[in-house]
Design a protein around this motif. Structure first.
Motif, short mmCIF file in Angstrom:
data_model
loop_
_atom_site.label_atom_id
_atom_site.label_comp_id
_atom_site.label_asym_id
_atom_site.label_seq_id
_atom_site.Cartn_x
_atom_site.Cartn_y
_atom_site.Cartn_z
N GLU A 43 -100.80 -41.47 3.73
CA GLU A 43 -101.60 -40.24 3.65
C GLU A 43 -103.05 -40.56 3.30
N ASP A 44 -103.24 -41.39 2.28
CA ASP A 44 -104.58 -41.87 1.95
C ASP A 44 -104.89 -43.07 2.84
N VAL A 45 -105.97 -42.98 3.59
CA VAL A 45 -106.31 -44.02 4.55
C VAL A 45 -106.47 -45.37 3.85
N GLY A 46 -105.76 -46.38 4.35
CA GLY A 46 -105.87 -47.73 3.81
C GLY A 46 -105.05 -48.00 2.57
N ILE A 47 -104.20 -47.04 2.17
CA ILE A 47 -103.47 -47.21 0.91
C ILE A 47 -102.43 -48.32 1.00
N PHE A 48 -101.86 -48.59 2.18
CA PHE A 48 -100.88 -49.67 2.30
C PHE A 48 -101.48 -51.00 1.83
N LYS A 49 -102.64 -51.32 2.37
CA LYS A 49 -103.28 -52.59 2.02
C LYS A 49 -103.68 -52.61 0.54
N LYS A 50 -104.15 -51.48 0.03
CA LYS A 50 -104.55 -51.41 -1.38
C LYS A 50 -103.34 -51.60 -2.30
N LEU A 51 -102.23 -50.96 -1.93
CA LEU A 51 -101.02 -51.11 -2.74
C LEU A 51 -100.51 -52.55 -2.71
N GLU A 52 -100.49 -53.13 -1.52
CA GLU A 52 -100.04 -54.52 -1.39
C GLU A 52 -100.91 -55.47 -2.21
N LYS A 53 -102.22 -55.22 -2.19
CA LYS A 53 -103.14 -56.06 -2.97
C LYS A 53 -102.84 -55.93 -4.47
N GLN A 54 -102.60 -54.69 -4.91
CA GLN A 54 -102.30 -54.46 -6.32
C GLN A 54 -100.98 -55.10 -6.73
N VAL A 55 -99.99 -55.01 -5.86
CA VAL A 55 -98.69 -55.62 -6.14
C VAL A 55 -98.83 -57.13 -6.27
N ASN A 56 -99.61 -57.73 -5.37
CA ASN A 56 -99.82 -59.18 -5.43
C ASN A 56 -100.62 -59.58 -6.67
N THR A 57 -101.65 -58.80 -6.99
CA THR A 57 -102.50 -59.10 -8.14
C THR A 57 -101.70 -59.07 -9.44
N LYS A 58 -100.78 -58.11 -9.53
CA LYS A 58 -99.98 -57.96 -10.75
C LYS A 58 -98.68 -58.78 -10.71
N HIS A 59 -98.52 -59.58 -9.65
CA HIS A 59 -97.34 -60.45 -9.50
C HIS A 59 -96.03 -59.64 -9.57
N LEU A 60 -95.99 -58.56 -8.77
CA LEU A 60 -94.83 -57.66 -8.77
C LEU A 60 -94.07 -57.67 -7.45
N LYS A 61 -94.26 -58.72 -6.65
CA LYS A 61 -93.60 -58.77 -5.34
C LYS A 61 -92.08 -58.79 -5.46
N ASN A 62 -91.57 -59.26 -6.59
CA ASN A 62 -90.11 -59.27 -6.79
C ASN A 62 -89.59 -57.93 -7.30
N LYS A 63 -90.50 -56.99 -7.60
CA LYS A 63 -90.10 -55.69 -8.14
C LYS A 63 -90.46 -54.52 -7.23
#
Length: 362
Positions: free
Chosen positions: A222-242
Motif C-alpha cells: 500500500e505504501d510505495v516501496g515498503i517491501f524494500k524498506k521492510l526487508e532492509k529493516q529486517v536485515n539491519t536488525k538481523h531478524l531474517k530468522n524471525k
C-alpha cells in the motif's frame, strides 16, 4: 416483493484488485446473494497501465461512464450499490452516483476505508459541500459499525446512514486444536496491505523481543516501496530468522496461511472493520489487534484475543509472548473468535441485512 426479480448492480474494485473492498465484493459474489437477486458487477478497478497519458486517462473514464449508463438502462426494477472509500476514489464514484440518480435509480453507497474521517477533515469547503450533496442523493449510506455511523454523523450531519457489518465465508468444519511439537515455531500471521497505518514497523520492533515464533507478512504494497524498506529493516536488525515477507497471496494460497497460523496480529492505527481480522476469526485464530474503528465491536479483550493500544510496542510484545507461551489460551481464544464470527460476522448474515435494505429501498 419477489427479490429474485430485483436487479442489483454492484460497483467496486474486483480481483485482481487486492484489499478489503475487493475481498468483500468477491465474497458477496460467491454468497447466496447472487441466487436471491439478479446480481451484476461493475468493476471500477483501474486496468490501464501506470504512466498513461492524460488523453488515455480521460478516454478511459469516459468509456467507463458510458458503460455505466448503458448498464442502467431498461425498465426492470434496479438498485445501484456502490462500494467506495476515501480520496480521489470517492469523487470518481460520486459520478456513478450522480449518473444513477439522473436515470432515477435508487442508490446505496457503501463506505469502506480506515481514514474516511480524516479524508473529510482535509476537504476544502466546496468539496465538503459537494460530498454532502452527493450523499444526500443516496437512498442509504452503509457504514461498517455504529462507531463509524456516529463519527460520520458528527462530521456530515443527518444523512441516511445504516450499519451493515462486513461478513466472511464460514467453513462448515474447522479444527482449532493445533498441536505443536516441542521446538516447533509458533506461526504469527499479519494479513493485509503493508502500510505504516497497520503498524508494520511496530511489529518489526516487537519481534526483536519475541522468541519461539516466526512473523509472516502477507499482503500487497500500500505504501510505495515498503517491501524494500521492510526487508532492509529486517536485515539491519538481523531478524531474517524471525520475519518473512511473502507479498500478496490469493485464493487457496491465502487460505493456507490462515489455516497454518497460530496467532493473527494487526496493530493498526486506523481501521474500518478489517476483513482480514474476520477471516482470521473464522479460521479459529486468537487475535492481537488495536481498539480502533469497528474492532471494539468485534473483539472483547482476553476473550477472542488481546487488545493493545496503537503504537505501544511493549504492549504488543507482551501480548505476543503471552499467546506464544500458552497453547491452551490460544485454543480458548480461537474457539471464542470462531464462535463470535459464526454468530455475527458470517457472509450470509451480511446478505440477510442487504436483502432487507434492498427490500426497503425498492
Amino acid at each position: 416483493m419477489i427479490m429474485s426479480k430485483i436487479r442489483v448492480i454492484m460497483a467496486g474494485p474486483m480481483p485482481p484488485a487486492i484489499g478489503g473492498m475487493a475481498t468483500v465484493l468477491q465474497d458477496l459474489q460467491n454468497s447466496s446473494l447472487s441466487e436471491q437477486v439478479q446480481l451484476e458487477f461493475f468493476n471500477t478497478f483501474k486496468t490501464t497501465a501506470e504512466g498513461r497519458s492524460l488523453f488515455s486517462a480521460i478516454k478511459s473514464k469516459l468509456t467507463l461512464w458510458v458503460s455505466w449508463i448503458q448498464l442502467l438502462q431498461g425498465k426492470q426494477k434496479t438498485i445501484v450499490h456502490i462500494h467506495t472509500c476515501s480520496g480521489f476514489t470517492f469523487f470518481l464514484d460520486s459520478i456513478l452516483v450522480c449518473l444513477a440518480r439522473l436515470l432515477s435509480r435508487p442508490v446505496i453507497l457503501h463506505i469502506h476505508g480506515a481514514r474516511f474521517d480524516q479524508f473529510i477533515d482535509r476537504l476544502n469547503p466546496i468539496l465538503f459541500r459537494y460530498m454532502q450533496w452527493v450523499m444526500a442523493r443516496c437512498n442509504n449510506i452503509i457504514v461498517l459499525s455504529e462507531s463509524w455511523q456516529q463519527l460520520l454523523q458528527e462530521k456530515l450531519g443527518v444523512l441516511p446512514f445504516v450499519v451493515v457489518e462486513n461478513g466472511v465465508p464460514i467453513s462448515v468444519q474447522l479444527s482449532v486444536n493445533k498441536e505443536k511439537n516441542k521446538g516447533d515455531l509458533i506461526q504469527i500471521l499479519f494479513l493485509g496491505n503493508l502500510t505504516e497505518r497497520k503498524g508494520t514497523w511496530d511489529l518489526i520492533e516487537a519481534m526483536e523481543n519475541v522468541e519461539g515464533a516466526v512473523l509472516n507478512f502477507v499482503g500487497g504494497e500500500e505504501d510505495v516501496g515498503i517491501f524494500k524498506k521492510l526487508e532492509k529493516q529486517v536485515n539491519t536488525k538481523h531478524l531474517k530468522n524471525k520475519i518473512i515477507i511473502h507479498g500478496p497471496q490469493y485464493g487457496e494460497a491465502k487460505n493456507i496461511f490462515l489455516r497454518t497460523a497460530d496467532i493473527f496480529v494487526l496493530p493498526s492505527y486506523a481501521e474500518g472493520l478489517p476483513i482480514s481480522l474476520l477471516e482470521a476469526m473464522a479460521n479459529g485464530l486468537p487475535v492481537i489487534v488495536t481498539p480502533v474503528g469497528g474492532i471494539p465491536a468485534v473483539i472483547t479483550d482476553y476473550q477472542e484475543g488481546i487488545l493493545v493500544r496503537p503504537g505501544q510496542v511493549e504492549e504488543l510484545v507482551n501480548a505476543l509472548n503471552i499467546l506464544i507461551g500458552d497453547g491452551h489460551l490460544r485454543q480458548e481464544m480461537g474457539i471464542a473468535a470462531r464462535k463470535r464470527c459464526e454468530e455475527q460476522f458470517g457472509i450470509e448474515i451480511t446478505v440477510r441485512k442487504l436483502l432487507n435494505l434492498y427490500s426497503e429501498v425498492i
